[in-house]
Design a protein around this motif. Structure first.
Motif, PDB file in Angstrom:
ATOM      1  N   GLY A  30     -35.989  24.617 -39.326  1.00  0.00           N
ATOM      2  CA  GLY A  30     -35.027  24.477 -40.364  1.00  0.00           C
ATOM      3  C   GLY A  30     -34.497  25.854 -41.130  1.00  0.00           C
ATOM      4  N   THR A  31     -34.536  26.647 -40.250  1.00  0.00           N
ATOM      5  CA  THR A  31     -34.108  27.918 -40.811  1.00  0.00           C
ATOM      6  C   THR A  31     -32.854  28.510 -39.933  1.00  0.00           C
ATOM      7  N   LEU A  32     -32.401  27.608 -39.153  1.00  0.00           N
ATOM      8  CA  LEU A  32     -31.049  27.837 -38.466  1.00  0.00           C
ATOM      9  C   LEU A  32     -29.997  27.954 -39.376  1.00  0.00           C
ATOM     10  N   LEU A 147     -38.007  19.207 -29.293  1.00  0.00           N
ATOM     11  CA  LEU A 147     -37.518  18.833 -30.531  1.00  0.00           C
ATOM     12  C   LEU A 147     -38.394  18.013 -31.598  1.00  0.00           C
ATOM     13  N   ARG A 148     -38.496  16.734 -30.612  1.00  0.00           N
ATOM     14  CA  ARG A 148     -39.214  15.514 -31.244  1.00  0.00           C
ATOM     15  C   ARG A 148     -40.625  15.986 -31.698  1.00  0.00           C
ATOM     16  N   GLU A 149     -41.384  16.640 -30.764  1.00  0.00           N
ATOM     17  CA  GLU A 149     -42.844  17.091 -31.162  1.00  0.00           C
ATOM     18  C   GLU A 149     -42.990  18.003 -31.899  1.00  0.00           C
ATOM     19  N   ARG A 150     -42.128  19.207 -31.982  1.00  0.00           N
ATOM     20  CA  ARG A 150     -42.319  20.358 -32.942  1.00  0.00           C
ATOM     21  C   ARG A 150     -41.469  20.418 -33.687  1.00  0.00           C
ATOM     22  N   CYS A 151     -40.559  19.672 -34.482  1.00  0.00           N
ATOM     23  CA  CYS A 151     -39.851  19.820 -35.580  1.00  0.00           C
ATOM     24  C   CYS A 151     -40.565  19.621 -36.716  1.00  0.00           C
ATOM     25  N   TYR A 157     -32.804  20.196 -40.789  1.00  0.00           N
ATOM     26  CA  TYR A 157     -32.187  19.412 -39.829  1.00  0.00           C
ATOM     27  C   TYR A 157     -33.048  18.456 -39.214  1.00  0.00           C
ATOM     28  N   ALA A 158     -33.947  17.550 -39.796  1.00  0.00           N
ATOM     29  CA  ALA A 158     -34.813  16.632 -39.509  1.00  0.00           C
ATOM     30  C   ALA A 158     -34.026  15.552 -38.835  1.00  0.00           C
ATOM     31  N   SER A 159     -33.115  15.172 -40.023  1.00  0.00           N
ATOM     32  CA  SER A 159     -32.399  14.017 -39.650  1.00  0.00           C
ATOM     33  C   SER A 159     -31.360  14.345 -38.246  1.00  0.00           C
ATOM     34  N   TYR A 164     -30.565  13.511 -31.909  1.00  0.00           N
ATOM     35  CA  TYR A 164     -30.268  14.234 -31.059  1.00  0.00           C
ATOM     36  C   TYR A 164     -30.845  13.881 -29.425  1.00  0.00           C
ATOM     37  N   PRO A 165     -32.013  13.266 -29.348  1.00  0.00           N
ATOM     38  CA  PRO A 165     -32.599  12.681 -28.277  1.00  0.00           C
ATOM     39  C   PRO A 165     -31.790  11.635 -27.820  1.00  0.00           C
ATOM     40  N   PRO A 166     -31.438  11.489 -26.388  1.00  0.00           N
ATOM     41  CA  PRO A 166     -30.754  10.504 -25.737  1.00  0.00           C
ATOM     42  C   PRO A 166     -31.561   9.015 -26.062  1.00  0.00           C
TER      43      PRO A 166
END
Length: 222
Positions: A30-32, A147-151, A157-159, A164-166
């Motif tokens: 979330g720091t991007l 992303l799903r595992e480590r967000c 940016y969680a939403s 994002y995943p297909p």
């Protein structure tokens, strides 16, 4: 060694570098900077994904085996079909991101290079075309799962990460694509197989370069 095994060995360190790039680590944490996410999302939705769909269709047009053409036509159709959703998501992102940055009127330098490569690869050969496009789908699967595992839960940016995943059986599609790569690699000449590996490596490097361009806000120099 199968073609899939050879490409997996090549991909492993590259995927690690992609996932550890500051763009993706910042997105997970979330720091991007918002401008970096906007850069990536805009260029992806407007240039990279549409070009990928067209390049898939090019490969389908020169496939010698009907089942390969069917797989690629289906993938091209699904990718074209995702464009309205990407456009809507881009509008939502623009509304929710402060300082997102102005809309671009053309692809940025690296994205122009990447999309040109996608369209050029099938003109070399069918093997070169499908190998050059493989990282776009294969690395997307790796990055999406990561992303799903480590967000970070509840990050800013969680939403976006959640969307994002297909969808659908994307992993099944990637596995079918890799099976096609294996079949083609086993039947092509030594020269064509070498070119197949070279095109895959170029495509993989572009996947890293895309994230890096977004992170650095790469623009045209003049």
């Amino acid at each position: 060694m199968s073609t899939r095994a050879e490409l997996s060995a090549i991909a492993r360190p590259l995927v690690a570098k992609v996932k550890d790039h500051p763009f993706w680590t910042g997105l997970r944490a979330g720091t991007l900077p918002p401008s970096s996410l906007w850069y990536f999302a805009e260029q992806d939705a407007r240039y990279v994904v549409p070009t990928y769909a067209r390049a898939l269709a090019q490969c389908a047009a020169i496939a010698e085996r009907d089942e390969h053409g069917t797989l690629l036509c289906s993938a091209a159709s699904a990718t074209f079909g995702s464009l309205p959703k990407l456009a809507a998501g881009l509008s939502e992102l623009a509304a929710g991101l402060p300082l997102a940055g102005p809309d671009s009127t053309a692809a940025r330098p690296m994205i122009h290079a990447y999309t040109s490569f996608m369209l050029a690869a099938p003109t070399i050969s069918f093997a070169a075309g499908i190998a050059g496009l493989l990282p776009m789908s294969w690395f997307h699967l790796f990055v999406s799962n990561d992303l799903r595992e480590r967000c970070e839960p509840g990050s800013r940016y969680a939403s976006w990460v959640e969307q994002y995943p297909p969808g659908g059986d994307y992993e099944g599609y990637v596995n079918s694509y890799l099976a096609m790569i294996d079949e083609v690699g086993a039947q092509c000449s030594a020269t064509d197989r070498k070119r197949l590996v070279e095109q895959f490596l170029i495509g993989a490097r572009f996947e890293w370069a895309f994230a890096d361009a977004a992170w650095r806000h790469q623009e045209w120099a003049v």
